[in-house]
Write a protein that holds these residues in place. Structure first.
Motif, PDB file in Angstrom:
ATOM      1  N   GLU A 175      33.995  31.512  45.682  1.00  0.00           N
ATOM      2  CA  GLU A 175      34.841  30.928  44.653  1.00  0.00           C
ATOM      3  C   GLU A 175      34.033  30.573  43.415  1.00  0.00           C
ATOM      4  O   GLU A 175      34.516  30.717  42.281  1.00  0.00           O
ATOM      5  N   ASN A 176      32.821  30.118  43.590  1.00  0.00           N
ATOM      6  CA  ASN A 176      31.969  29.782  42.451  1.00  0.00           C
ATOM      7  C   ASN A 176      31.666  31.017  41.589  1.00  0.00           C
ATOM      8  O   ASN A 176      31.481  30.900  40.379  1.00  0.00           O
ATOM      9  N   ILE A 177      31.593  32.186  42.265  1.00  0.00           N
ATOM     10  CA  ILE A 177      31.288  33.415  41.524  1.00  0.00           C
ATOM     11  C   ILE A 177      32.558  34.048  40.983  1.00  0.00           C
ATOM     12  O   ILE A 177      32.615  34.496  39.833  1.00  0.00           O
ATOM     13  N   ALA A 178      33.630  34.065  41.782  1.00  0.00           N
ATOM     14  CA  ALA A 178      34.821  34.839  41.452  1.00  0.00           C
ATOM     15  C   ALA A 178      35.730  34.150  40.455  1.00  0.00           C
ATOM     16  O   ALA A 178      36.299  34.803  39.577  1.00  0.00           O
ATOM     17  N   GLN A 179      35.887  32.830  40.528  1.00  0.00           N
ATOM     18  CA  GLN A 179      36.861  32.155  39.682  1.00  0.00           C
ATOM     19  C   GLN A 179      36.568  32.317  38.188  1.00  0.00           C
ATOM     20  O   GLN A 179      37.471  32.626  37.409  1.00  0.00           O
ATOM     21  N   PRO A 180      35.316  32.172  37.721  1.00  0.00           N
ATOM     22  CA  PRO A 180      35.079  32.360  36.272  1.00  0.00           C
ATOM     23  C   PRO A 180      35.299  33.806  35.833  1.00  0.00           C
ATOM     24  O   PRO A 180      35.575  34.060  34.664  1.00  0.00           O
ATOM     25  N   LEU A 181      35.135  34.765  36.747  1.00  0.00           N
ATOM     26  CA  LEU A 181      35.252  36.174  36.383  1.00  0.00           C
ATOM     27  C   LEU A 181      36.693  36.663  36.429  1.00  0.00           C
ATOM     28  O   LEU A 181      36.998  37.720  35.881  1.00  0.00           O
ATOM     29  N   GLY A 182      37.555  35.973  37.100  1.00  0.00           N
ATOM     30  CA  GLY A 182      38.905  36.463  37.309  1.00  0.00           C
ATOM     31  C   GLY A 182      39.832  36.215  36.149  1.00  0.00           C
ATOM     32  O   GLY A 182      41.050  36.384  36.293  1.00  0.00           O
ATOM     33  N   ASP A 183      39.346  35.827  34.986  1.00  0.00           N
ATOM     34  CA  ASP A 183      40.183  35.575  33.817  1.00  0.00           C
ATOM     35  C   ASP A 183      40.620  36.905  33.204  1.00  0.00           C
ATOM     36  O   ASP A 183      39.811  37.655  32.656  1.00  0.00           O
ATOM     37  N   ILE A 184      41.921  37.210  33.316  1.00  0.00           N
ATOM     38  CA  ILE A 184      42.443  38.472  32.763  1.00  0.00           C
ATOM     39  C   ILE A 184      43.401  38.180  31.614  1.00  0.00           C
ATOM     40  O   ILE A 184      44.301  38.970  31.332  1.00  0.00           O
ATOM     41  N   SER A 185      43.206  37.051  30.947  1.00  0.00           N
ATOM     42  CA  SER A 185      44.095  36.696  29.836  1.00  0.00           C
ATOM     43  C   SER A 185      44.025  37.712  28.711  1.00  0.00           C
ATOM     44  O   SER A 185      44.991  37.916  27.985  1.00  0.00           O
ATOM     45  N   VAL A 186      42.868  38.359  28.575  1.00  0.00           N
ATOM     46  CA  VAL A 186      42.750  39.382  27.533  1.00  0.00           C
ATOM     47  C   VAL A 186      43.683  40.562  27.801  1.00  0.00           C
ATOM     48  O   VAL A 186      44.080  41.278  26.873  1.00  0.00           O
ATOM     49  N   LEU A 187      44.086  40.725  29.043  1.00  0.00           N
ATOM     50  CA  LEU A 187      45.002  41.809  29.387  1.00  0.00           C
ATOM     51  C   LEU A 187      46.457  41.352  29.357  1.00  0.00           C
ATOM     52  O   LEU A 187      47.344  42.130  28.971  1.00  0.00           O
ATOM     53  N   THR A 188      46.702  40.129  29.752  1.00  0.00           N
ATOM     54  CA  THR A 188      48.085  39.639  29.817  1.00  0.00           C
ATOM     55  C   THR A 188      48.597  39.197  28.454  1.00  0.00           C
ATOM     56  O   THR A 188      49.811  39.128  28.242  1.00  0.00           O
TER      57      THR A 188
END
Length: 506
Positions: A446-459
């Protein structure tokens, strides 16, 4: 003297031959072709013959495998009945292959062969054995002469003497050694420019532009430059011709022989090796051309590689693709000459327009918790943060390993691996530790994945449009693959049908 029968014409052919090589020939009356013709005509008139055809040869018959088309035509004409007699000045001029060439005439009734110098006539029974003997003598003489010439040439080659025509750019000394002529600077220029990386065509055009003429006097040709670059005589080696190609001559000890005169160096070995390596593609001249891996790769169409033809069905294992050809996507089976029930033929621009609209729609409408959006987020991490994505994948792997350890302990316990109170206590301890490992691996992930999972640039529609407009075709294709795996193309129902979602199935 033979006489004509009333109304009968007897035809005579003359076979005239003079050898090109007369050195080492025994003293004998070797007449010129004109003198032989005069004697033949006189003999024909005296014996009641009419001259039908005159065959002339001017070649050396001692060489192995020499072709004699005039001789073959004269003998064939006699055997086929076109002529009644064949006149030859000297039996040694007739053939060097032995008795076989005269026996085929001796064995043919009515065929006459006459040798003027030897006064031998096949119509005279006593002369027949002498004619066969003369043929064998000529054959043996030819064999001995051939061996003498071959041995003499081998001795001269071993001594470094040049025997053939002197190559362009060189000249022969009195001792038959080679040295540079007044055109040697052209040879040096050709080799040096080739070592610099210039092509044979460029060298040829340069020589012609500078006013240099070829060995025959005309403009230079690419083939002539190529022959000079491949001829090892310019290195100073004795050569022989093998199927028209000069090769380095080796003596009986297997060693090459120098043919250049003392003090003349010729083309250097370094220059020769360099331009031969460049010609073979093993070396590239400095600053000349570009490496294959330096050529700019063309941008791939964003949808290329995702398209399939509906004519093959929607099962990717059984179906077939629609390949990008020019400005359209075409059924790959039709391109390969394989029948297709409904081959797709769709313009690429229309396909991209429909796919892009569907892609934006999917990204904007989906709930972030939807499985599709979770897959998009995972792919976005791999695309935008490849190194971090590897760390995230490793963290997910650790979670799986820890979970499998818990499952393995449960299976062992169910199988009776932990009997009694002590066993139960041991099992609970081991399982508690395994569960803690799972929780620890999950927190790390979770420490690694949560900051990377931001797909706001796509949505976000505006940010997504800006990202698309500022990207190249290759990166656009990677963006499309975040939410789309395959695009199936349908055949048009009629000519000029618009490209809509009905023809582009995603």
């Amino acid at each position: 003297m033979a006489r004509k029968a009333p109304g009968q014409v007897r035809y005579l052919d003359l076979l005239l031959r003079k050898s090109q090589v007369v050195r080492s020939t025994p003293t004998r009356d070797i007449l010129s072709l004109k003198a032989q013709e005069t004697k033949g005509r006189a003999w024909g008139r005296a014996n009641g013959y009419e001259i039908r055809h005159i065959f002339r040869e001017n070649l050396s018959a001692y060489k192995t495998g020499i072709k004699r088309p005039e001789f073959d035509a004269a003998v064939l004409a006699l055997l086929d009945g076109e002529s009644d007699c064949l006149w030859v000045y000297d039996s040694s001029r007739y053939s060097r292959k032995g008795a076989g060439d005269v026996l085929k005439i001796l064995d043919s009734p009515g065929k006459r062969l006459y040798f003027d110098l030897d006064r031998l006539d096949t119509e005279v029974p006593a002369d027949r054995s002498r004619i066969v003997g003369k043929a064998e003598e000529a054959r043996e003489y030819s064999r001995i002469l051939s061996e003498k010439v071959r041995d003499t040439k081998a001795e001269d080659r071993d001594a470094g003497k040049w025997l053939g025509t002197v190559p362009y750019g060189l000249k022969a000394t009195k001792k038959r050694k080679l040295k540079g002529s007044k055109s040697w600077h052209i040879i040096e220029r050709i080799h040096e420019e080739a070592a610099q990386g210039r092509s044979q065509r460029q060298i040829t055009l340069g020589l012609t532009a500078d006013g240099y003429t070829a060995p025959w006097g005309g403009p230079w040709r690419v083939s002539s430059v190529g022959k000079i670059l491949r001829n090892p005589v310019y290195l100073g080696w004795q050569t022989i011709s093998v199927k028209g190609t000069p090769q380095i001559y080796l003596n009986s000890k297997g060693k090459p022989i120098r043919v250049f005169a003392k003090g003349f160096e010729g083309i250097s070995k370094a220059t020769w090796d360099k331009h031969r390596r460049i010609a073979a593609g093993f070396e590239r001249a400095e600053g000349f051309g570009a490496r294959h891996d330096e050529y700019p790769q063309p941008e791939q169409h964003p949808v290329a590689g995702m398209t399939w033809c509906v004519g093959g069905g929607f099962d990717s294992k059984m179906g077939h693709r629609a390949n990008s050809v020019s400005h359209s996507f075409r059924c790959s089976n039709i391109i390969a000459g394989i029948p297709c029930e409904a081959p797709a033929y769709v313009q690429r621009g229309g396909v991209l327009r429909v796919v892009l609209a569907e892609w934006k729609k999917r990204l904007a409408a989906k709930d972030p918790g939807d499985p599709t959006m979770l897959a998009v987020a995972e792919r976005w991490v791999e695309l935008s943060h490849p190194e971090e994505s590897q760390a995230e994948a490793a963290a997910r792997g650790q979670i799986k390993v820890a979970e499998e350890a818990v499952e393995r302990l449960d299976r062992l316990n169910a199988g009776g691996a932990y009997p009694g109170r002590d066993g139960e206590s041991t099992f609970l301890t081991h399982r508690r530790i395994a569960v803690e490992d799972v929780e620890s691996a999950r927190r790390e992930w979770e420490n690694i994945a949560q900051p990377l999972g931001d797909i706001s640039v796509l949505t976000d529609p505006e940010r997504c449009t800006k990202l698309w407009d500022t990207s190249g075709d290759t990166y656009r294709g990677q963006l499309l693959r975040l939410a789309i795996d395959k695009v199936f193309l349908r055949q048009a129902d009629y000519s000029g049908q618009h490209i809509t979602s009905e023809r582009v199935v995603i």
